[in-house]
Design a protein around this motif. Structure first.
Motif, PDB file in Angstrom:
ATOM      1  N   PRO A 121       8.720  26.753  46.377  1.00  0.00           N
ATOM      2  CA  PRO A 121       8.878  27.663  45.361  1.00  0.00           C
ATOM      3  C   PRO A 121       9.985  28.603  45.804  1.00  0.00           C
ATOM      4  O   PRO A 121      10.242  29.647  44.921  1.00  0.00           O
ATOM      5  CB  PRO A 121       7.558  28.443  45.601  1.00  0.00           C
ATOM      6  CG  PRO A 121       6.630  27.083  45.786  1.00  0.00           C
ATOM      7  CD  PRO A 121       7.432  26.480  46.854  1.00  0.00           C
TER       8      PRO A 121
ATOM      9  N   ARG B 211      -4.410  28.100  46.628  1.00  0.00           N
ATOM     10  CA  ARG B 211      -3.034  27.701  46.183  1.00  0.00           C
ATOM     11  C   ARG B 211      -2.406  26.427  46.974  1.00  0.00           C
ATOM     12  O   ARG B 211      -2.728  26.282  48.113  1.00  0.00           O
ATOM     13  CB  ARG B 211      -2.139  28.899  46.294  1.00  0.00           C
ATOM     14  CG  ARG B 211      -0.628  28.793  46.021  1.00  0.00           C
ATOM     15  CD  ARG B 211       0.094  30.007  46.248  1.00  0.00           C
ATOM     16  NE  ARG B 211      -0.512  31.041  45.313  1.00  0.00           N
ATOM     17  CZ  ARG B 211      -0.096  31.336  44.045  1.00  0.00           C
ATOM     18  NH1 ARG B 211       0.838  30.475  43.595  1.00  0.00           N
ATOM     19  NH2 ARG B 211      -0.423  32.365  43.595  1.00  0.00           N
TER      20      ARG B 211
ATOM     21  N   GLU C 291      15.449  27.625  40.858  1.00  0.00           N
ATOM     22  CA  GLU C 291      14.611  26.648  40.017  1.00  0.00           C
ATOM     23  C   GLU C 291      15.574  25.387  39.813  1.00  0.00           C
ATOM     24  O   GLU C 291      14.773  24.298  39.867  1.00  0.00           O
ATOM     25  CB  GLU C 291      14.467  27.244  38.564  1.00  0.00           C
ATOM     26  CG  GLU C 291      13.883  26.403  37.633  1.00  0.00           C
ATOM     27  CD  GLU C 291      13.461  27.390  36.426  1.00  0.00           C
ATOM     28  OE1 GLU C 291      13.039  26.589  35.340  1.00  0.00           O
ATOM     29  OE2 GLU C 291      13.579  28.459  36.356  1.00  0.00           O
TER      30      GLU C 291
ATOM     31  N   TYR D 218       9.520  26.076  51.892  1.00  0.00           N
ATOM     32  CA  TYR D 218       8.454  26.277  50.960  1.00  0.00           C
ATOM     33  C   TYR D 218       9.289  26.074  49.492  1.00  0.00           C
ATOM     34  O   TYR D 218      10.354  27.010  49.303  1.00  0.00           O
ATOM     35  CB  TYR D 218       7.930  27.513  50.981  1.00  0.00           C
ATOM     36  CG  TYR D 218       6.953  27.783  52.103  1.00  0.00           C
ATOM     37  CD1 TYR D 218       5.534  27.227  51.986  1.00  0.00           C
ATOM     38  CD2 TYR D 218       7.458  27.951  53.408  1.00  0.00           C
ATOM     39  CE1 TYR D 218       4.587  27.475  53.046  1.00  0.00           C
ATOM     40  CE2 TYR D 218       6.402  27.945  54.525  1.00  0.00           C
ATOM     41  CZ  TYR D 218       5.044  27.618  54.513  1.00  0.00           C
ATOM     42  OH  TYR D 218       4.485  27.770  55.314  1.00  0.00           O
TER      43      TYR D 218
ATOM     44  N   THR E 181       0.849  24.372  47.766  1.00  0.00           N
ATOM     45  CA  THR E 181       2.367  24.823  47.914  1.00  0.00           C
ATOM     46  C   THR E 181       3.230  23.484  48.064  1.00  0.00           C
ATOM     47  O   THR E 181       2.953  22.837  49.044  1.00  0.00           O
ATOM     48  CB  THR E 181       2.880  25.855  48.646  1.00  0.00           C
ATOM     49  OG1 THR E 181       1.894  26.996  48.094  1.00  0.00           O
ATOM     50  CG2 THR E 181       4.230  26.205  48.426  1.00  0.00           C
ATOM     51  N   ARG E 182       4.411  23.186  47.346  1.00  0.00           N
ATOM     52  CA  ARG E 182       5.112  22.004  47.578  1.00  0.00           C
ATOM     53  C   ARG E 182       6.006  22.532  48.723  1.00  0.00           C
ATOM     54  O   ARG E 182       6.446  23.330  48.801  1.00  0.00           O
ATOM     55  CB  ARG E 182       6.039  21.426  46.566  1.00  0.00           C
ATOM     56  CG  ARG E 182       5.368  20.829  45.474  1.00  0.00           C
ATOM     57  CD  ARG E 182       6.318  19.708  45.161  1.00  0.00           C
ATOM     58  NE  ARG E 182       7.442  20.327  44.239  1.00  0.00           N
ATOM     59  CZ  ARG E 182       8.404  19.852  43.791  1.00  0.00           C
ATOM     60  NH1 ARG E 182       8.442  18.316  43.893  1.00  0.00           N
ATOM     61  NH2 ARG E 182       9.385  20.455  43.068  1.00  0.00           N
ATOM     62  N   THR E 183       6.221  21.604  49.658  1.00  0.00           N
ATOM     63  CA  THR E 183       6.957  21.710  51.026  1.00  0.00           C
ATOM     64  C   THR E 183       7.831  20.675  51.305  1.00  0.00           C
ATOM     65  O   THR E 183       7.612  19.558  50.602  1.00  0.00           O
ATOM     66  CB  THR E 183       6.043  21.955  52.015  1.00  0.00           C
ATOM     67  OG1 THR E 183       5.306  20.963  52.475  1.00  0.00           O
ATOM     68  CG2 THR E 183       5.303  23.284  52.335  1.00  0.00           C
TER      69      THR E 183
ATOM     70  N   GLN F 215      14.941  23.209  42.735  1.00  0.00           N
ATOM     71  CA  GLN F 215      13.515  22.930  42.759  1.00  0.00           C
ATOM     72  C   GLN F 215      13.578  21.471  41.844  1.00  0.00           C
ATOM     73  O   GLN F 215      12.942  20.472  42.027  1.00  0.00           O
ATOM     74  CB  GLN F 215      12.541  23.719  42.133  1.00  0.00           C
ATOM     75  CG  GLN F 215      12.075  24.932  43.216  1.00  0.00           C
ATOM     76  CD  GLN F 215      11.176  25.919  42.791  1.00  0.00           C
ATOM     77  OE1 GLN F 215      10.194  25.395  42.225  1.00  0.00           O
ATOM     78  NE2 GLN F 215      11.329  27.185  42.734  1.00  0.00           N
ATOM     79  N   GLU F 216      14.044  21.836  40.573  1.00  0.00           N
ATOM     80  CA  GLU F 216      14.220  20.658  39.514  1.00  0.00           C
ATOM     81  C   GLU F 216      14.906  19.074  40.088  1.00  0.00           C
ATOM     82  O   GLU F 216      14.672  18.310  39.498  1.00  0.00           O
ATOM     83  CB  GLU F 216      14.660  21.068  38.337  1.00  0.00           C
ATOM     84  CG  GLU F 216      13.707  21.941  37.439  1.00  0.00           C
ATOM     85  CD  GLU F 216      14.416  22.691  36.377  1.00  0.00           C
ATOM     86  OE1 GLU F 216      15.510  22.438  36.044  1.00  0.00           O
ATOM     87  OE2 GLU F 216      13.619  23.648  35.553  1.00  0.00           O
TER      88      GLU F 216
ATOM     89  N   THR G 186       2.504  18.903  50.835  1.00  0.00           N
ATOM     90  CA  THR G 186       1.672  19.760  49.948  1.00  0.00           C
ATOM     91  C   THR G 186       1.044  20.624  51.294  1.00  0.00           C
ATOM     92  O   THR G 186       0.355  20.053  52.017  1.00  0.00           O
ATOM     93  CB  THR G 186       0.761  19.294  49.237  1.00  0.00           C
ATOM     94  OG1 THR G 186       1.344  18.459  48.373  1.00  0.00           O
ATOM     95  CG2 THR G 186      -0.078  20.461  48.477  1.00  0.00           C
TER      96      THR G 186
END
Length: 348
Positions: A219, A109, A223, A217, A111-113, A226-227, A97
């Motif tokens: 985001p 904010r 998608e 990063y 952000t997942r990393t 990411q999932e 994070t």
């Protein structure tokens, strides 16, 4: 009777036959390949491990096979790598994070990393869990999986403190990997199966040369990619549930190719390990059904493991039937290691 034993020199053809009939079930399983050029050297390395003194540090491959005792057919596999990442780097992504904040702008904010990591260097790994489709169910997966834990319990000098397990990541119905397509393919320009094959055959230099060293990063990824982070293949869900029921946990590490979760634990904290005990066996008759036990011999190359549904504890001895004694290769008065087959059952 189903039983587990170390792989033998004469098992190469049987393993090739087992893996060759798997089809797309091997997609994403980098430690299992059906080619002779992969199987034969691996069996040779495993035989050296089973007959070696086992002193650490060492990257021994304790390759096990599941055998149908009625036909002596090999129907499953699993392994324990005593240590990983010693001769070649072992890569994972660590999910982290990063926080950006500004009081003046009223912005905060998270952000997942993804950070490229070698944090699993020097730990043990359980891998290569595979069953012939006709033998899925009936507790065979539990037997071949937990047999590894009894071996580690009996021979702690051959393993470090921690163990990990890479779970096969989520794939689409066509066999493609959303995580690979969203991330890895941009750096490797290889299809997922080819990158996985190169990794399986020990050609990991390309990973170090091509993977980005800076944080990714999350985001910015599609998608679907990411999932897929930390998600496992539907066929792997039962194996994940079993390992988690034994004490493995996801600590935020994922496979760099398909994003599948990497679970880990202290070996001594695993349920099948800390609930195990040494017992002296004797032959018994008219034995009652009871909560099943996993029972294993205490040798190395002579290691055998079976499920024991009928037994009796009498005057400090474990009574088992003659067929089980023959399968294990033990005689009355010898010592075995046992543990309840399932969590929450009777502990000796």
């Amino acid at each position: 009777m189903m039983y587990v034993r170390p792989v033998g020199d004469d098992d190469v053809d049987a393993l090739i036959q087992l893996f060759s009939g798997a089809g797309d079930r091997l997609n994403g399983m980098s430690s299992i390949r059906p080619e002779y050029e992969f199987v034969a050297p691996r069996v040779a390395r495993a035989r050296k491990a089973w007959t070696d003194a086992g002193a650490l540090p060492a990257e021994n491959d304790y390759f096990l096979v599941l055998v149908d005792g009625e036909t002596e057919r090999i129907v499953g596999t699993s392994t324990i790598y005593s240590m990983i990442g010693l001769s070649e780097p072992f890569f994972s992504y660590r999910v982290g994070t990063q926080v950006a904040a500004s009081r003046e702008l009223g912005v905060y904010r998270k952000t997942r990393t993804l950070y490229l990591s070698n944090d699993y260097t020097g730990v043990a790994e359980v891998a290569s869990l595979f069953l012939h489709r006709d033998y899925i169910g009936s507790g065979n997966g539990r037997l071949i999986s937990l047999s590894r834990m009894l071996f580690m319990a009996q021979h702690p000098d051959r393993f470090p403190e921690r163990v990990m397990a890479e779970m096969r990541g989520f794939q689409n119905e066509d066999g493609s990997s959303p995580f690979w397509e969203g991330l890895g393919r941009h750096f490797f320009t290889l299809p997922f199966p080819e990158a996985d094959r190169l990794s399986a055959t020990g050609n990991k230099v390309f990973i170090a040369e091509l993977m980005p060293r800076h944080p990714i990063y999350v985001p910015l990824l599609p998608e679907a990619a990411q999932e897929a982070i930390g998600k496992v293949h539907p066929n792997t869900e039962p194996a994940r549930r079993l390992l988690e029921s034994e004490g493995f946990r996801w600590q935020g590490y994922v496979d760099i190719f398909d994003g599948g979760a990497s679970l880990d634990a202290r070996i001594g904290d695993l349920r099948a390990v800390h609930e195990s005990a040494l017992e002296v066996v004797t032959e018994g008759i008219n034995l009652p059904d009871d909560d099943p036990l996993l029972i294993a011999t205490t040798g190395v190359d002579s290691f055998r493991c079976v499920v024991l549904p009928r037994y009796r504890i009498d005057e400090g001895r474990l009574e088992i039937d003659a067929d089980t004694m023959r399968t294990l290769g033990v005689q009355g008065g010898e010592t075995v290691r046992v543990t309840p087959l399932r969590p929450g059952r009777t502990v000796l």
